[in-house]
Design an enzyme around this catalytic site. Structure first.
Site, PDB file in Angstrom:
ATOM      1  N   PRO A  59       0.830  -1.220   0.000  1.00 43.55           N
ATOM      2  CA  PRO A  59       0.000   0.000   0.000  1.00 43.55           C
ATOM      3  C   PRO A  59       0.849   1.249   0.000  1.00 43.55           C
ATOM      4  O   PRO A  59       1.841   1.356   0.727  1.00 43.55           O
ATOM      5  CB  PRO A  59      -0.797  -0.143   1.294  1.00 43.55           C
ATOM      6  N   CYS A  60       0.458   2.192  -0.839  1.00 42.37           N
ATOM      7  CA  CYS A  60       1.362   3.284  -1.165  1.00 42.37           C
ATOM      8  C   CYS A  60       0.930   4.647  -0.664  1.00 42.37           C
ATOM      9  O   CYS A  60       1.617   5.627  -0.905  1.00 42.37           O
ATOM     10  CB  CYS A  60       1.512   3.369  -2.684  1.00 42.37           C
ATOM     11  N   GLN A  61      -0.208   4.751   0.037  1.00 37.37           N
ATOM     12  CA  GLN A  61      -0.698   6.082   0.376  1.00 37.37           C
ATOM     13  C   GLN A  61       0.291   6.875   1.210  1.00 37.37           C
ATOM     14  O   GLN A  61       0.352   8.088   1.138  1.00 37.37           O
ATOM     15  CB  GLN A  61      -2.035   5.989   1.101  1.00 37.37           C
ATOM     16  N   GLY A  62       1.094   6.202   2.024  1.00 36.22           N
ATOM     17  CA  GLY A  62       2.081   6.901   2.828  1.00 36.22           C
ATOM     18  C   GLY A  62       3.180   7.539   2.007  1.00 36.22           C
ATOM     19  O   GLY A  62       3.859   8.455   2.461  1.00 36.22           O
ATOM     20  N   PHE A  63       3.373   7.042   0.762  1.00 36.50           N
ATOM     21  CA  PHE A  63       4.391   7.603  -0.115  1.00 36.50           C
ATOM     22  C   PHE A  63       3.817   8.581  -1.134  1.00 36.50           C
ATOM     23  O   PHE A  63       4.549   9.240  -1.838  1.00 36.50           O
ATOM     24  CB  PHE A  63       5.085   6.484  -0.906  1.00 36.50           C
TER      25      PHE A  63
END
Length: 345
Positions: free
Chosen positions: A81-85
């Site tokens: 999951p990429c939302q933090g990036f």
């Protein structure tokens, strides 16, 4: 074709898997923690083993049970999951010392690498947003590279645009890829470049026929019921443009107009399908946002692939996915390398 074996981590709606399965790969295990993604898998691929659980709890014992201790895995795929990036929306620091801002999604790549070390597949491909490369002044990117170095795999990374591989969408993503069998890997060869000889696929080609199709929830094709004010705003957006905020009458003005007030162009690739809200960009010629099915077409999902759960979750399933056509390009390339590897043994 030989059924080379894959394991798919953080599988979401399964876009990565679809591409590999089209090239004859067999999915030994697919896993994600989201209950609606589990419903998608059970609906569309009931015979493929799926395990819904937090990846942190995916122990060696569980992997042995579901994958098999002696199973020969050829490729590990997945997109943590990429939302933090992401460069879109509010981001939070990955620094564990800043506990109030810490986003655990920024460290899930470590779990991918932990499982890579345990399963020891011949090849791996890991996808993420381009923002990973510059987040926290590049510190996360350096940590990702250093962690991969410790695995002993020969690896590299590349930024690829989905439009270059046949998707009607400008979508830049970073792919980490590597192997432990001595192959000098290169990214898949693009099939499109926007030239007259190799034109990009367009939004009109992808979704034009759906404009006259009535709402049909069974295929995820249901238009949002926009309010009158938003419909009036949409009517002012030129094809391929955005809302002219400085020309709005007072009754239509508001703060913070975003991607949902951009209209796609029928003769060009789409903007990136962004998950996390109920409204995708505006249809090229209709005064409404895209339906989930139209967004899925732009992501190159087949029409018989059904998304599950509330509309917002369906949008996330579509928007978070690796476009199947792009995954298939990786799969075709890796199949060729595996054919050579097994042929030379």
């Amino acid at each position: 074709m030989s059924n080379y074996k894959i394991v798919d981590l953080f599988s979401g709606a399964g876009g990565f898997q679809i591409g590999f399965e089209r090239e004859g790969f067999e999915t030994i295990l697919s896993t994600d923690f989201d209950e609606d993604c589990e419903k998608v898998h059970k609906k569309n691929r009931p015979n493929v083993p799926f395990l819904r659980m937090d990846v942190h709890d995916l122990s060696s014992e569980i992997l042995d049970k579901y994958v098999g201790k002696d199973t020969n895995i050829d490729v590990l795929i997945g997109g943590p999951p990429c939302q933090g990036f992401s460069t879109i929306g509010k981001r939070v620091s990955s620094d564990p010392e800043k506990r109030t801002a810490f986003d655990p999604r920024n460290t899930l790549f470590r779990e991918y690498i932990r499982i890579l070390n345990y399963l020891k597949p011949k090849f791996f491909v890991m996808e993420n947003v381009q923002g990973l490369l510059t987040r926290d002044k590049g510190r996360i990117f350096e940590e990702v590279k250093e962690t991969f170095r410790k695995t002993g795999y020969e690896f590299n990374y590349v930024i690829l645009n989905a439009a270059d591989y046949g998707a009607p969408q400008i979508r830049n993503r970073v792919f980490f890829y590597g192997n432990r069998v001595g192959v000098k890997m290169t990214p898949p060869i693009p099939s499109c470049d926007g030239s007259e000889e190799k034109p990009y696929k367009t939004v009109g080609e992808a979704i034009g026929d759906l404009a006259s199709v009535p709402d049909d929830a069974s295929i995820n094709h249901v238009a949002l019921k926009h309010g009158d004010i938003n419909i009036r705003r949409y009517a002012l957006i030129p094809e391929g443009g955005r809302l002219p905020e400085d020309q709005l009458p007072p009754e239509l003005y508001r703060k913070n107009f975003g991607n949902t007030f951009k209209r796609l162009h029928r003769d060009k690739p789409s903007l990136t399908m962004v998950p996390g809200h109920n409204a995708f960009p505006i249809h090229p010629w209709l005064n409404r946002s895209l339906t989930v099915r139209e967004a899925a077409r732009i992501q190159t999902f087949p029409d018989d692939y059904i998304f599950m759960g509330p509309r917002q979750k369906q949008c996330m399933q579509v928007g978070n996915a690796v476009p199947p056509i792009m995954a298939q390009c990786w799969a075709k390339y890796l199949r060729e390398e595996l054919d050579k590897y097994y042929g030379n043994k």
